[in-house]
Scaffold this motif. Structure first.
Motif, PDB file in Angstrom:
ATOM      1  N   VAL A 138       0.702  -1.444  -0.153  1.00 31.38           N
ATOM      2  CA  VAL A 138      -0.306  -0.340  -0.438  1.00 31.38           C
ATOM      3  C   VAL A 138       0.769   0.715   0.322  1.00 31.38           C
ATOM      4  O   VAL A 138       0.497   2.103  -1.092  1.00 31.38           O
ATOM      5  N   HIS A 139       2.151   1.577   0.995  1.00 25.92           N
ATOM      6  CA  HIS A 139       2.841   2.071   0.640  1.00 25.92           C
ATOM      7  C   HIS A 139       3.379   2.761  -0.277  1.00 25.92           C
ATOM      8  O   HIS A 139       3.804   3.618  -0.452  1.00 25.92           O
ATOM      9  N   GLU A 140       3.847   1.436  -0.991  1.00 25.21           N
ATOM     10  CA  GLU A 140       4.700   1.469  -2.032  1.00 25.21           C
ATOM     11  C   GLU A 140       3.586   1.692  -3.571  1.00 25.21           C
ATOM     12  O   GLU A 140       3.762   2.536  -4.074  1.00 25.21           O
ATOM     13  N   SER A 141       2.546   1.449  -3.831  1.00 27.53           N
ATOM     14  CA  SER A 141       1.085   2.429  -4.058  1.00 27.53           C
ATOM     15  C   SER A 141       1.332   3.628  -3.804  1.00 27.53           C
ATOM     16  O   SER A 141       1.376   4.737  -5.170  1.00 27.53           O
ATOM     17  N   PHE A 142       0.889   4.185  -3.041  1.00 24.51           N
ATOM     18  CA  PHE A 142       0.843   5.719  -2.784  1.00 24.51           C
ATOM     19  C   PHE A 142       2.456   6.634  -2.723  1.00 24.51           C
ATOM     20  O   PHE A 142       2.826   7.176  -3.451  1.00 24.51           O
ATOM     21  N   TYR A 143       3.216   5.849  -2.586  1.00 24.73           N
ATOM     22  CA  TYR A 143       4.514   6.360  -3.397  1.00 24.73           C
ATOM     23  C   TYR A 143       4.775   6.774  -4.333  1.00 24.73           C
ATOM     24  O   TYR A 143       5.480   7.691  -5.197  1.00 24.73           O
ATOM     25  N   ARG A 144       4.154   5.865  -5.295  1.00 23.64           N
ATOM     26  CA  ARG A 144       4.623   5.844  -6.872  1.00 23.64           C
ATOM     27  C   ARG A 144       3.823   6.594  -7.701  1.00 23.64           C
ATOM     28  O   ARG A 144       3.518   7.152  -8.537  1.00 23.64           O
ATOM     29  N   ALA A 145       2.261   7.142  -6.431  1.00 22.12           N
ATOM     30  CA  ALA A 145       1.066   7.692  -7.406  1.00 22.12           C
ATOM     31  C   ALA A 145       1.897   9.069  -7.701  1.00 22.12           C
ATOM     32  O   ALA A 145       1.975   9.489  -6.621  1.00 22.12           O
ATOM     33  N   ASP A 146       1.218   9.917  -8.120  1.00 22.91           N
ATOM     34  CA  ASP A 146       1.212  10.928  -8.905  1.00 22.91           C
ATOM     35  C   ASP A 146       0.156  11.947  -7.867  1.00 22.91           C
ATOM     36  O   ASP A 146       0.627  13.041  -6.604  1.00 22.91           O
ATOM     37  N   ASP A 147      -0.508  10.858  -7.465  1.00 19.39           N
ATOM     38  CA  ASP A 147      -2.426  11.725  -6.572  1.00 19.39           C
ATOM     39  C   ASP A 147      -1.549  10.975  -5.052  1.00 19.39           C
ATOM     40  O   ASP A 147      -1.922   9.736  -5.488  1.00 19.39           O
ATOM     41  N   ILE A 148      -0.923  11.736  -4.464  1.00 16.67           N
ATOM     42  CA  ILE A 148      -0.533  10.856  -3.350  1.00 16.67           C
ATOM     43  C   ILE A 148      -2.023  10.708  -2.377  1.00 16.67           C
ATOM     44  O   ILE A 148      -2.220  10.238  -0.969  1.00 16.67           O
ATOM     45  N   SER A 149      -3.071  11.332  -2.584  1.00 15.80           N
ATOM     46  CA  SER A 149      -4.161  11.081  -1.651  1.00 15.80           C
ATOM     47  C   SER A 149      -4.882   9.937  -1.804  1.00 15.80           C
ATOM     48  O   SER A 149      -6.166   9.728  -1.758  1.00 15.80           O
ATOM     49  N   SER A 150      -4.517   9.608  -3.404  1.00 12.32           N
ATOM     50  CA  SER A 150      -5.241   8.055  -3.411  1.00 12.32           C
ATOM     51  C   SER A 150      -4.713   7.038  -4.702  1.00 12.32           C
ATOM     52  O   SER A 150      -3.577   7.969  -5.373  1.00 12.32           O
ATOM     53  N   VAL A 151      -4.986   6.253  -5.127  1.00  5.38           N
ATOM     54  CA  VAL A 151      -4.070   5.445  -5.910  1.00  5.38           C
ATOM     55  C   VAL A 151      -4.749   4.310  -6.480  1.00  5.38           C
ATOM     56  O   VAL A 151      -6.439   4.434  -6.293  1.00  5.38           O
ATOM     57  N   ASP A 152      -4.541   4.111  -7.892  1.00  2.75           N
ATOM     58  CA  ASP A 152      -5.752   3.528  -8.497  1.00  2.75           C
ATOM     59  C   ASP A 152      -5.954   1.987  -8.290  1.00  2.75           C
ATOM     60  O   ASP A 152      -5.400   1.415  -8.224  1.00  2.75           O
ATOM     61  N   SER A 153      -7.371   1.607  -7.996  1.00  2.00           N
ATOM     62  CA  SER A 153      -7.507   0.519  -7.430  1.00  2.00           C
ATOM     63  C   SER A 153      -7.610  -0.852  -8.352  1.00  2.00           C
ATOM     64  O   SER A 153      -6.833  -1.672  -8.184  1.00  2.00           O
ATOM     65  N   LYS A 154      -7.531  -0.876  -9.492  1.00  2.22           N
ATOM     66  CA  LYS A 154      -7.268  -1.630 -10.343  1.00  2.22           C
ATOM     67  C   LYS A 154      -5.965  -2.037 -10.212  1.00  2.22           C
ATOM     68  O   LYS A 154      -5.592  -2.974 -10.289  1.00  2.22           O
ATOM     69  N   GLU A 155      -5.064  -1.099 -10.586  1.00  2.00           N
ATOM     70  CA  GLU A 155      -3.070  -1.214 -10.690  1.00  2.00           C
ATOM     71  C   GLU A 155      -2.659  -2.003  -9.756  1.00  2.00           C
ATOM     72  O   GLU A 155      -2.260  -2.668  -9.360  1.00  2.00           O
TER      73      GLU A 155
END
Length: 288
Positions: A138-155
């Motif tokens: 989860v932290h990895e997904s938020f670290y890589r996301a451009d928008d740090i407030s949310s992540v892409d559920s599918k990815e």
């Protein structure tokens, strides 16, 4: 004749007054538009910026009286964007460091499992390691996301599922097919974290117990939003749950974790269908 002259003068004066009033209101309208249009433009520009378009520029009205206001708003936006950029960098770094620390803990547990005797102890350490990996993902997904407030559920959930299956099958020597139907939505961390742990627990149970006596099996995940609610299904085509499932559930740490996450933290409901394999359905409030 005198009356005619008086009426003529009155009509002339009324005409003058009418022309004067018309000119007055025409001038008033022109002046109003001259001053209200810059204000309207500024309001529209500020609304666009408030909506998240920080690259939107404040339009110049060309009116000297408004130039200082336009410049002040532009300077304020620049300071806000600078503060947000700094906050974004710090949060990215925070997620990165938390992820690294969790990976270190996971590595320590993996090393410890190599020196532990007994299958039950090794399985317990493996389950603990996978839970830590799920949190780290989860932290990895938020670290890589451009928008740090949310992540892409599918990815995120796709990557999580494949990583869980790969780590468990390396240990269990199994072959599992994944069927994924995950809709693309932006999810905040307070939803992604518990949902990731739920998926981890159910997939782990399916790999360990669902395909006893079989060389392979299928595990599926379906995720979607409907009418402001999160609908998550995790299923397998294995042997299903035993008849005394409720009794076993009370003593199962994995299912206890799932129950607490869904009912206590997410305020959702869980149903289980064992007619063909095992099908877990979760209905969670989540107006995103």
């Amino acid at each position: 004749m005198l009356n005619d002259e008086i009426n003529s003068v009155v009509l002339f004066q009324l005409g003058i007054y009418a022309i004067f009033v018309a000119l007055f209101f025409t001038l008033l309208i022109v002046l109003t538009k001259t001053f209200t249009k810059p204000i309207r433009d500024i309001v529209e520009d500020v609304d666009a910026i408030a909506g998240g378009d920080y690259d939107h520029e404040i339009r110049s009205s060309g009116v000297r009286e408004f130039s200082q206001l336009e410049e002040s708003i532009s300077n304020m936006v620049e300071k806000i964007v600078g503060a947000l950029d700094e906050k974004t960098v710090l949060l990215h770094e925070l997620h990165h460091r938390v992820k690294n620390n969790l990976q270190i803990i996971s590595g320590i547990i993996q090393l410890q499992s190599g020196s532990v005797g007994g299958t039950a102890a090794k399985e317990a350490l493996l389950m603990c390691e996978n839970r830590i990996r799920a949190i780290a993902s989860v932290h990895e997904s938020f670290y890589r996301a451009d928008d740090i407030s949310s992540v892409d559920s599918k990815e995120h959930f796709t990557s999580l599922a494949f990583n869980i299956i790969q780590s468990l099958c390396d240990y269990e020597d199994c072959r599992v097919n994944l069927e994924l139907d995950i809709k693309k939505h932006r999810l905040p961390i307070d939803l992604v974290m518990p949902l990731s742990l739920v998926i981890n627990e159910i997939l782990s149970n399916s790999v360990k117990y669902a395909f006893a006596g079989r060389e392979s099996g299928t595990i599926g995940i379906r995720f979607r939003l409907r009418d402001g609610r999160i609908l998550l299904d995790v299923w397998d085509d294995g042997i299903g749950l035993p008849e005394d499932y409720e009794k076993h559930r009370q003593g199962s740490l994995g299912l206890t974790i799932v129950k607490r996450l869904i009912r206590d933290q997410l305020k959702g409901t869980m149903t289980v269908n064992t007619e063909r394999g095992t099908w877990y359905s979760f209905d969670i409030p989540g107006d995103i």
